[in-house]
Design an enzyme around this catalytic site. Structure first.
Site, PDB file in Angstrom:
ATOM      1  N   PRO A  89    -101.144  74.353   3.572  1.00  0.00           N
ATOM      2  CG  PRO A  89     -99.214  73.304   4.357  1.00  0.00           C
ATOM      3  CD  PRO A  89    -100.528  73.844   4.797  1.00  0.00           C
ATOM      4  CD  GLU A 116     -96.985  68.362  13.583  1.00  0.00           C
ATOM      5  OE1 GLU A 116     -96.688  68.031  12.407  1.00  0.00           O
ATOM      6  OE2 GLU A 116     -96.241  69.044  14.302  1.00  0.00           O
ATOM      7  NE  ARG A 154     -99.377  95.726  -5.226  1.00  0.00           N
ATOM      8  CZ  ARG A 154     -98.584  96.786  -5.305  1.00  0.00           C
ATOM      9  NH1 ARG A 154     -98.057  97.294  -4.216  1.00  0.00           N
ATOM     10  NH2 ARG A 154     -98.318  97.335  -6.472  1.00  0.00           N
ATOM     11  CG  ASP A 169     -99.435  95.818 -10.236  1.00  0.00           C
ATOM     12  OD1 ASP A 169     -98.618  96.753 -10.232  1.00  0.00           O
ATOM     13  OD2 ASP A 169     -99.962  95.347  -9.225  1.00  0.00           O
TER      14      ASP A 169
HETATM   15  N1  4GX Z   1     -99.598  78.201   2.642  1.00  0.00           N
HETATM   16  N2  4GX Z   1     -98.624  76.359   6.829  1.00  0.00           N
HETATM   17  C1  4GX Z   1    -100.558  76.319   8.343  1.00  0.00           C
HETATM   18  C2  4GX Z   1    -100.676  74.649  10.127  1.00  0.00           C
HETATM   19  C3  4GX Z   1    -101.898  74.060   9.513  1.00  0.00           C
HETATM   20  C4  4GX Z   1    -101.894  72.843   8.820  1.00  0.00           C
HETATM   21  C5  4GX Z   1    -103.071  72.374   8.281  1.00  0.00           C
HETATM   22  C6  4GX Z   1    -104.169  74.290   9.114  1.00  0.00           C
HETATM   23  C7  4GX Z   1    -104.215  73.100   8.448  1.00  0.00           C
HETATM   24  C8  4GX Z   1     -99.001  77.279   4.530  1.00  0.00           C
HETATM   25  C9  4GX Z   1     -98.643  77.468   3.182  1.00  0.00           C
HETATM   26  C10 4GX Z   1     -98.232  76.498   5.508  1.00  0.00           C
HETATM   27  C11 4GX Z   1     -97.944  75.385   7.662  1.00  0.00           C
HETATM   28  C12 4GX Z   1     -99.629  77.150   7.507  1.00  0.00           C
HETATM   29  C13 4GX Z   1     -98.913  74.559   8.471  1.00  0.00           C
HETATM   30  N3  4GX Z   1    -103.039  74.767   9.651  1.00  0.00           N
HETATM   31  N4  4GX Z   1    -100.154  77.908   4.727  1.00  0.00           N
HETATM   32  N5  4GX Z   1     -99.832  75.420   9.224  1.00  0.00           N
HETATM   33  N6  4GX Z   1     -97.571  77.001   2.566  1.00  0.00           N
HETATM   34  O1  4GX Z   1     -97.229  75.937   5.144  1.00  0.00           O
HETATM   35  O2  4GX Z   1    -100.522  78.460   3.564  1.00  0.00           O
END
Ligand code: 4GX
Length: 246
Positions: A89, A116, A154, A169
């Site tokens: 995120p 986490e 795609r 698209d």
């Molecule tokens: N878009 N998540 C990853 C664990 C995490 C946290 C920090 C690495 C660094 C998400 C999203 C997402 C939740 C995937 C936490 N890994 N990933 N995860 N939205 O929410 O890509």
């Protein structure tokens, strides 16, 4: 193009990689996806990948050594010419332009974290780019990786047939898609727009262009703030846009 995935849940990818467009792209040899189990790169008897956070607090953090070992090994197998992407995120938001940019790379390595998060030193040492699929919190990077792989597939020449051409698209043109209709002709008293059944193909094209613009104005007016989108409008669409402003 080749995509390698690092995850502690490789089985999540099985149905995804064997179904529909992505499955066919892999069958045809247009796309190669290798999924690696992060636990194969651990060094202890228990195949541990997580530990308690320094500084305390809840939850667990993924340890750096298995990730660093995994990324280095997998990248070496790709001749070290790969682009390493962490799904999180905290990343840059994925959009059509980013998908095209990544599709231009021959070799990708996707890091799917859980818990986490991952020890910061992984990002510092073996990650080229951090990408997010949107501002919401998931439980792992596996679904984001699948979203990315499907969008990338795609863009690989030959994956999407001429019938639903990528060139057509909606986002290639920067506008939303026009409405679609198929049989039956009447649904809940709602009829199909007459222009679509009258057989005048130039007229159908103009109607679709107009409806795409109308949908965009109504649902995503922010897209029309982009100069490159306005530049791509037909003269007719531009007149319609001016009319909508007054
Ligand atoms: N878009 N998540 C990853 C664990 C995490 C946290 C920090 C690495 C660094 C998400 C999203 C997402 C939740 C995937 C936490 N890994 N990933 N995860 N939205 O929410 O890509």
């Amino acid at each position: 193009m080749r995509v390698q995935v690092l995850t502690i849940f490789p089985e999540l990818f099985e149905p995804f990689l064997s179904t529909s467009l992505v499955g066919r792209a892999i069958e045809k040899g247009l796309l190669e996806v290798r999924v690696h189990d992060l636990r194969d790169f651990t060094a202890d008897r228990h195949r541990s990948v997580d530990d308690e956070p320094y500084g305390g607090g809840g939850g667990m953090v993924m340890m750096a050594p298995p990730w660093i070992r995994a990324v280095r090994e997998v990248a070496a197998a790709a001749g070290d010419r790969c682009w390493r992407v962490l799904l999180s995120p905290q990343g840059v938001r994925l959009d059509d332009a980013k998908v095209r940019e990544l599709a231009g790379r021959a070799d990708l390595v996707l890091l799917c974290g859980r818990y986490e998060g991952i020890d910061e030193r992984v990002r510092q040492t073996v990650v080229d780019e951090e990408i997010s699929i949107g501002d919401y919190v998931l439980s792992g990077g596996e679904l984001p990786a699948m979203v990315l792989i499907e969008a990338l597939s795609r863009q690989v020449p030959g994956v999407v047939g001429l019938a639903d051409s990528v060139a057509n698209d909606s986002f290639r043109l920067g506008l939303l898609d026009h409405p679609h209709y198929t049989r039956p002709p009447v649904v809940e008293g709602l009829e199909v727009p007459e222009v679509l059944t009258a057989g005048d193909h130039a007229k159908i094209r103009r109607w679709r262009e107009q409806e795409a613009l109308r949908a965009t104005l109504e649902k995503r007016p922010d897209l029309l703030a982009r100069p490159e989108v306005v530049a791509g409008l037909t003269p007719e669409q531009r007149r319609e846009l001016e009319r909508s402003k007054s």
